[in-house]
Design a protein around this motif. Structure first.
Motif, PDB file in Angstrom:
ATOM      1  N   ASP A 124       0.851  -1.528   0.010  1.00 18.25           N
ATOM      2  CA  ASP A 124       0.342  -0.133   0.027  1.00 18.25           C
ATOM      3  C   ASP A 124       0.613   0.939  -0.190  1.00 18.25           C
ATOM      4  O   ASP A 124       0.276   2.374  -0.500  1.00 18.25           O
ATOM      5  CB  ASP A 124      -0.962  -0.463   1.039  1.00 18.25           C
ATOM      6  N   VAL A 125       2.179   1.328   0.977  1.00 14.93           N
ATOM      7  CA  VAL A 125       2.880   2.429   0.447  1.00 14.93           C
ATOM      8  C   VAL A 125       3.732   2.403  -0.483  1.00 14.93           C
ATOM      9  O   VAL A 125       3.793   3.055  -1.261  1.00 14.93           O
ATOM     10  CB  VAL A 125       4.046   1.903   1.697  1.00 14.93           C
ATOM     11  N   VAL A 126       3.793   1.639  -0.892  1.00 19.39           N
ATOM     12  CA  VAL A 126       4.656   1.701  -2.492  1.00 19.39           C
ATOM     13  C   VAL A 126       3.136   2.161  -3.835  1.00 19.39           C
ATOM     14  O   VAL A 126       3.992   3.013  -3.642  1.00 19.39           O
ATOM     15  CB  VAL A 126       4.975   0.519  -2.485  1.00 19.39           C
ATOM     16  N   TYR A 127       2.420   1.695  -3.120  1.00 17.14           N
ATOM     17  CA  TYR A 127       1.281   2.470  -4.594  1.00 17.14           C
ATOM     18  C   TYR A 127       1.659   4.120  -4.232  1.00 17.14           C
ATOM     19  O   TYR A 127       1.028   4.436  -4.939  1.00 17.14           O
ATOM     20  CB  TYR A 127       0.049   1.593  -4.474  1.00 17.14           C
ATOM     21  N   TYR A 128       0.774   3.964  -2.740  1.00 18.17           N
ATOM     22  CA  TYR A 128       0.959   5.114  -2.662  1.00 18.17           C
ATOM     23  C   TYR A 128       1.949   6.969  -3.097  1.00 18.17           C
ATOM     24  O   TYR A 128       1.607   7.722  -3.469  1.00 18.17           O
ATOM     25  CB  TYR A 128       1.128   5.624  -0.585  1.00 18.17           C
ATOM     26  N   VAL A 129       3.419   6.092  -2.499  1.00 15.68           N
ATOM     27  CA  VAL A 129       3.947   7.282  -3.386  1.00 15.68           C
ATOM     28  C   VAL A 129       4.743   7.233  -5.181  1.00 15.68           C
ATOM     29  O   VAL A 129       4.709   8.484  -5.292  1.00 15.68           O
ATOM     30  CB  VAL A 129       5.270   6.524  -3.345  1.00 15.68           C
ATOM     31  N   THR A 130       3.641   6.512  -5.487  1.00 11.39           N
ATOM     32  CA  THR A 130       3.627   6.308  -6.895  1.00 11.39           C
ATOM     33  C   THR A 130       2.116   7.424  -7.583  1.00 11.39           C
ATOM     34  O   THR A 130       1.673   7.810  -8.748  1.00 11.39           O
ATOM     35  CB  THR A 130       3.573   5.290  -7.207  1.00 11.39           C
ATOM     36  N   THR A 131       1.662   7.739  -6.552  1.00 14.46           N
ATOM     37  CA  THR A 131       0.343   8.682  -6.497  1.00 14.46           C
ATOM     38  C   THR A 131       0.387  10.022  -6.335  1.00 14.46           C
ATOM     39  O   THR A 131      -0.219  10.590  -6.681  1.00 14.46           O
ATOM     40  CB  THR A 131      -1.009   7.641  -5.417  1.00 14.46           C
ATOM     41  N   LEU A 132       1.265  10.648  -5.550  1.00 17.71           N
ATOM     42  CA  LEU A 132       1.886  11.711  -5.619  1.00 17.71           C
ATOM     43  C   LEU A 132       1.631  13.130  -6.873  1.00 17.71           C
ATOM     44  O   LEU A 132       2.137  12.426  -8.065  1.00 17.71           O
ATOM     45  CB  LEU A 132       2.688  11.903  -4.860  1.00 17.71           C
ATOM     46  N   PRO A 133       1.122  14.180  -7.308  1.00 21.85           N
ATOM     47  CA  PRO A 133       1.714  15.041  -8.190  1.00 21.85           C
ATOM     48  C   PRO A 133       3.333  14.604  -8.851  1.00 21.85           C
ATOM     49  O   PRO A 133       3.750  14.423  -8.286  1.00 21.85           O
ATOM     50  CB  PRO A 133       1.493  16.108  -8.014  1.00 21.85           C
ATOM     51  N   ALA A 134       3.353  15.196 -10.454  1.00 22.69           N
ATOM     52  CA  ALA A 134       4.413  14.780 -10.783  1.00 22.69           C
ATOM     53  C   ALA A 134       5.353  15.731 -10.156  1.00 22.69           C
ATOM     54  O   ALA A 134       6.648  14.914  -9.902  1.00 22.69           O
ATOM     55  CB  ALA A 134       3.825  15.653 -12.112  1.00 22.69           C
ATOM     56  N   HIS A 135       5.226  16.898  -9.864  1.00 17.22           N
ATOM     57  CA  HIS A 135       6.268  17.346  -9.305  1.00 17.22           C
ATOM     58  C   HIS A 135       6.611  16.881  -7.774  1.00 17.22           C
ATOM     59  O   HIS A 135       7.519  17.362  -7.471  1.00 17.22           O
ATOM     60  CB  HIS A 135       6.218  18.836  -9.648  1.00 17.22           C
ATOM     61  N   VAL A 136       6.339  16.233  -7.080  1.00 19.61           N
ATOM     62  CA  VAL A 136       6.308  15.465  -5.988  1.00 19.61           C
ATOM     63  C   VAL A 136       7.172  14.186  -5.933  1.00 19.61           C
ATOM     64  O   VAL A 136       6.380  13.167  -6.417  1.00 19.61           O
ATOM     65  CB  VAL A 136       5.034  15.601  -4.896  1.00 19.61           C
ATOM     66  N   CYS A 137       7.735  13.928  -4.803  1.00 21.48           N
ATOM     67  CA  CYS A 137       9.068  12.604  -5.224  1.00 21.48           C
ATOM     68  C   CYS A 137       9.405  12.549  -3.811  1.00 21.48           C
ATOM     69  O   CYS A 137       9.866  13.247  -2.685  1.00 21.48           O
ATOM     70  CB  CYS A 137      10.178  12.651  -5.756  1.00 21.48           C
ATOM     71  N   ILE A 138       8.317  11.206  -2.729  1.00 22.98           N
ATOM     72  CA  ILE A 138       9.318  11.609  -1.305  1.00 22.98           C
ATOM     73  C   ILE A 138      10.280   9.985  -1.865  1.00 22.98           C
ATOM     74  O   ILE A 138      10.666   9.540  -2.541  1.00 22.98           O
ATOM     75  CB  ILE A 138       8.313   9.985  -0.530  1.00 22.98           C
ATOM     76  N   ASN A 139      11.839  10.358  -1.484  1.00 32.09           N
ATOM     77  CA  ASN A 139      12.607  10.534  -1.471  1.00 32.09           C
ATOM     78  C   ASN A 139      13.237   8.818  -0.819  1.00 32.09           C
ATOM     79  O   ASN A 139      14.303   8.083  -1.046  1.00 32.09           O
ATOM     80  CB  ASN A 139      14.193  11.506  -1.200  1.00 32.09           C
ATOM     81  N   ASP A 140      12.528   8.863   0.581  1.00 32.46           N
ATOM     82  CA  ASP A 140      13.015   7.653   1.703  1.00 32.46           C
ATOM     83  C   ASP A 140      11.815   8.367   2.497  1.00 32.46           C
ATOM     84  O   ASP A 140      11.571   9.430   3.379  1.00 32.46           O
ATOM     85  CB  ASP A 140      14.471   8.553   2.570  1.00 32.46           C
ATOM     86  N   LEU A 141      11.566   6.669   2.478  1.00 29.89           N
ATOM     87  CA  LEU A 141      10.237   6.065   3.858  1.00 29.89           C
ATOM     88  C   LEU A 141      10.817   5.421   4.506  1.00 29.89           C
ATOM     89  O   LEU A 141      10.343   4.503   3.996  1.00 29.89           O
ATOM     90  CB  LEU A 141       9.221   6.098   3.309  1.00 29.89           C
ATOM     91  N   VAL A 142      10.561   5.655   5.393  1.00 29.63           N
ATOM     92  CA  VAL A 142      10.503   4.527   6.738  1.00 29.63           C
ATOM     93  C   VAL A 142       9.996   4.109   7.512  1.00 29.63           C
ATOM     94  O   VAL A 142       9.031   5.038   7.719  1.00 29.63           O
ATOM     95  CB  VAL A 142      11.486   4.762   7.550  1.00 29.63           C
ATOM     96  N   LEU A 143       9.040   2.858   7.494  1.00 26.42           N
ATOM     97  CA  LEU A 143       7.995   1.991   8.012  1.00 26.42           C
ATOM     98  C   LEU A 143       8.155   0.956   8.936  1.00 26.42           C
ATOM     99  O   LEU A 143       8.938   0.608   8.310  1.00 26.42           O
ATOM    100  CB  LEU A 143       6.151   2.198   7.000  1.00 26.42           C
ATOM    101  N   THR A 144       7.289   1.431  10.162  1.00 23.79           N
ATOM    102  CA  THR A 144       7.375   0.212  10.984  1.00 23.79           C
ATOM    103  C   THR A 144       6.070  -0.266  11.680  1.00 23.79           C
ATOM    104  O   THR A 144       5.489   0.789  11.301  1.00 23.79           O
ATOM    105  CB  THR A 144       8.406   0.613  12.310  1.00 23.79           C
TER     106      THR A 144
END
Length: 251
Positions: free
Chosen positions: A218-238
């Motif tokens: 779900d998190v992997v998919y989420y980071v692909t849904t952001l606007p074209a000019h937005v990139c999540i560089n580094d995400l930690v989930l626990t």
């Protein structure tokens, strides 16, 4: 929606990612070493979601296989929008002087070199289109080294560094690069690490609620849904009961 390539798609995070992207309308390229599981997943995705699926049977550790199989896919499949570099493993849990050379090689060859082999094929396709998103699956082990995790932690630290390097290299081509670092997740991961000892693997997850493969997908998919000019560089989930790679509150 587009095309997603998921490595290590026959179980765990990879399988969940393939299913999630297919459910969202993506055509899916799935890779793995277990041919029967690949074919079963292909059937599932086709029947349940009506998506186009290209199964590729190869081992990411084998440079020549990656080049021969992935490097020669049909032209229409090369317009990959999302690459999920998921194939990886932890093998063994021991101090360095007692470590298994086979385990070290398996982790380095899969987690680091395999990711590089696949990326080296796909990155030029994304560059030529000035579009795409690479998601590298790391680990909280990239952020904190823990006892007896030495080489595994080193490989995931390498993934972290490689991800940063990719982002710099691809910056002029407007290709997004994201590292996703999951904490404790109940998949086949611990069974592989403990060489098939299911009781030991199960015991590790007692006393807290771990992440599931679907949580990570779900998190992997989420980071692909952001606007074209937005990139999540580094995400930690626990999980809620985990603070980092070595602090887990079990009760």
């Amino acid at each position: 929606m587009g095309i997603v390539l998921v490595t290590g798609a026959t179980a765990g995070f990879g399988e969940a990612c393939a299913i999630t992207f297919a459910s969202k309308g993506y055509d899916v390229i799935i890779t793995g070493r277990r041919k029967e599981r690949l074919e079963a997943l292909q059937t599932q995705l086709t029947q349940e979601y009506g998506t186009n699926v290209l199964p590729l049977h190869f081992d990411v550790r084998d440079e020549q296989q990656v080049a021969d199989v992935l490097g020669n896919i049909p032209e229409e499949w090369r317009a990959i929008d999302v690459l999920v570099n998921n194939a990886g493993l932890a093998a063994g849990l021991s101090s360095i002087e007692e470590g298994s050379l086979d385990d070290w090689n398996a982790m380095i060859d899969t987690n680091v070199k395999g990711l590089l082999y696949v990326s080296r094929i796909v990155m030029p396709w994304m560059r030529s289109r000035t579009s795409g998103h690479i998601i590298n699956i790391g680990s909280t082990a990239a952020k904190n080294v823990y006892a007896k995790g030495n080489v595994y932690c080193a490989t995931k630290s390498a993934v972290d560094a490689i991800t940063q390097g990719m982002r710099i290299d691809l910056l002029p081509y407007r290709v997004k690069v994201t590292a996703i670092h999951p904490g404790a997740a109940e998949t086949e991961f611990s069974i592989v690490r403990f060489k098939g000892d299911e009781a030991r693997a199960k015991a590790f997850y007692e006393g807290f609620i771990p992440l599931s493969a679907q949580d990570v997908a779900d998190v992997v998919y989420y980071v692909t849904t952001l606007p074209a000019h937005v990139c999540i560089n580094d995400l930690v989930l626990t999980p809620l009961q985990q603070a980092n790679a070595y602090y887990i509150d079990k009760n």
